[in-house]
Scaffold this active site. Sequence first.
Site, PDB file in Angstrom:
ATOM      1  N   ASN A   4       0.964  -1.180  -0.013  1.00  0.00           N
ATOM      2  CA  ASN A   4       0.001   0.066  -0.129  1.00  0.00           C
ATOM      3  C   ASN A   4       0.775   1.315  -0.072  1.00  0.00           C
ATOM      4  OD1 ASN A   4       0.891  -0.693   2.605  1.00  0.00           O
ATOM      5  ND2 ASN A   4      -1.087   0.286   3.584  1.00  0.00           N
ATOM      6  N   ASP A  41       1.901  -6.398  11.816  1.00  0.00           N
ATOM      7  CA  ASP A  41       1.074  -5.356  11.376  1.00  0.00           C
ATOM      8  C   ASP A  41       1.389  -3.847  11.794  1.00  0.00           C
ATOM      9  OD1 ASP A  41      -0.685  -4.051   9.672  1.00  0.00           O
ATOM     10  OD2 ASP A  41      -2.538  -4.306  10.624  1.00  0.00           O
ATOM     11  N   ASP A  48      -3.506  -5.708   1.120  1.00  0.00           N
ATOM     12  CA  ASP A  48      -3.631  -5.454   2.583  1.00  0.00           C
ATOM     13  C   ASP A  48      -3.788  -3.988   2.798  1.00  0.00           C
ATOM     14  OD1 ASP A  48      -3.848  -6.392   5.370  1.00  0.00           O
ATOM     15  OD2 ASP A  48      -1.930  -4.900   5.232  1.00  0.00           O
ATOM     16  N   GLY A  73      -4.381   2.025  12.817  1.00  0.00           N
ATOM     17  CA  GLY A  73      -3.214   1.334  12.767  1.00  0.00           C
ATOM     18  C   GLY A  73      -2.186   1.740  14.044  1.00  0.00           C
TER      19      GLY A  73
END
Length: 426
Positions: free
Chosen positions: A91, A301, A148, A320
Amino acid sequence: MSLLLKNGRSYIDGHYQKVTILVENGRVKQINGAITTADQVIDVNQALISPGLVDVHVHLREPGFTNKETIKTGSAAAAHGGFTTIGAMANLNPTPDNAQRFREQTKLNQSAVVKVKQYAPVTKQRLGQEVVHFDELERAGAFAFSDDGSSIDNAAVMYAAMQQIANLKMILCDHAQDMNLTHNGVINSGPRAEKLGVLGINNVSETAQIARNLALAKATGVHYHVCHVSTKESIELIRVAKASGVNVTCEVTPHHLLLDDTEIIADNAQFKMNPPLRSTTDRLACIAGLMDGTIDLIATDHAPHTEQEKKLGLSAAPNGIVGSETAFALLYTRFVQAGIWPLNKLIDWMSGAPKRVFNLNNVGQLKIGDPADIAVFDLKNTAEINAQQFLSKGHNSPFIGQSVLGTTVMTLVDGRIVYQREADYD
């Protein structure tokens, strides 16, 4: 050039024992035995010597979002956490969705201090509408394929992607979330969302997508890997699918093992992530799923954002948290020290299991002749998680200020020290 790590402790042949490791020309030359000297000798004073950890899920943000992170800072953060190999998501801007862009991305990745395995996206620009040329990206060096950060809601697109990825014998890593079912939610649906007056995300947004994709994976034979699984129902589906022969694996994050939505007592975006922190029942199901083998591995992550972005609150801040620098210490402190997990299982979930699931060579093990990718952890002394000591640009973490054991003393990649704690370690 040779380096000797002496007076350490490690798991060798299934036993936790005193260990001395000789590194020569970037590889493990000798483990124990009659080792006498080396160009550099470091006494680690009974610290844990571990295979370098492997994190298959990080966001390095470069190019396109270097205000949040760069390859240099993100890889330094990984080294600070004991990781020697990381899988970088796609991304980015531009998205590495064709062979030329992918090769340009891998050139950028050369600035990393750890080994970077680069994901390619499943769809062009990660829009979920048109699949990429998988064969070209595979030849360009793609580690695996993932959109993702975005879901693929079109079943026909996912089915076509799975067919082609299966033919290449590669892995499709899925951000499983049906955006039509999230209803613009920002934390888990339930009493906490209601109390805070914010929109909630229900479990079915994840579970329904996984159910669909498990059916497609069974039909195509693809290796389907579920990123950051978070709900009890999702884990039950994966457990049944594994038993019926579907080629499915999955990962869980440290934060979904350590936290649930009861922790969110105010409008604090340090607790905002995607998938959201779920209920206590879901968190306990994640722990149980990891322990019974339904969940294969732990991945961070790692998702850095700026302080200004996270100050926007739950409704407006991006999803996040950072995780590279805190993962091992938090999990060691919470679970190993508490007697819930044995230490060797934690090491395996963060090194050996990623190696096996993603068919990685020469990582996740301490073996004579292999590259000297090694992490050294202090299991004796307590330290406080301090954002000012982070090497990541991102300080967005709900764990700041917590006391932990298991902080990193040193990290080696190919025998080269890429992180070393500032204080002397004699």
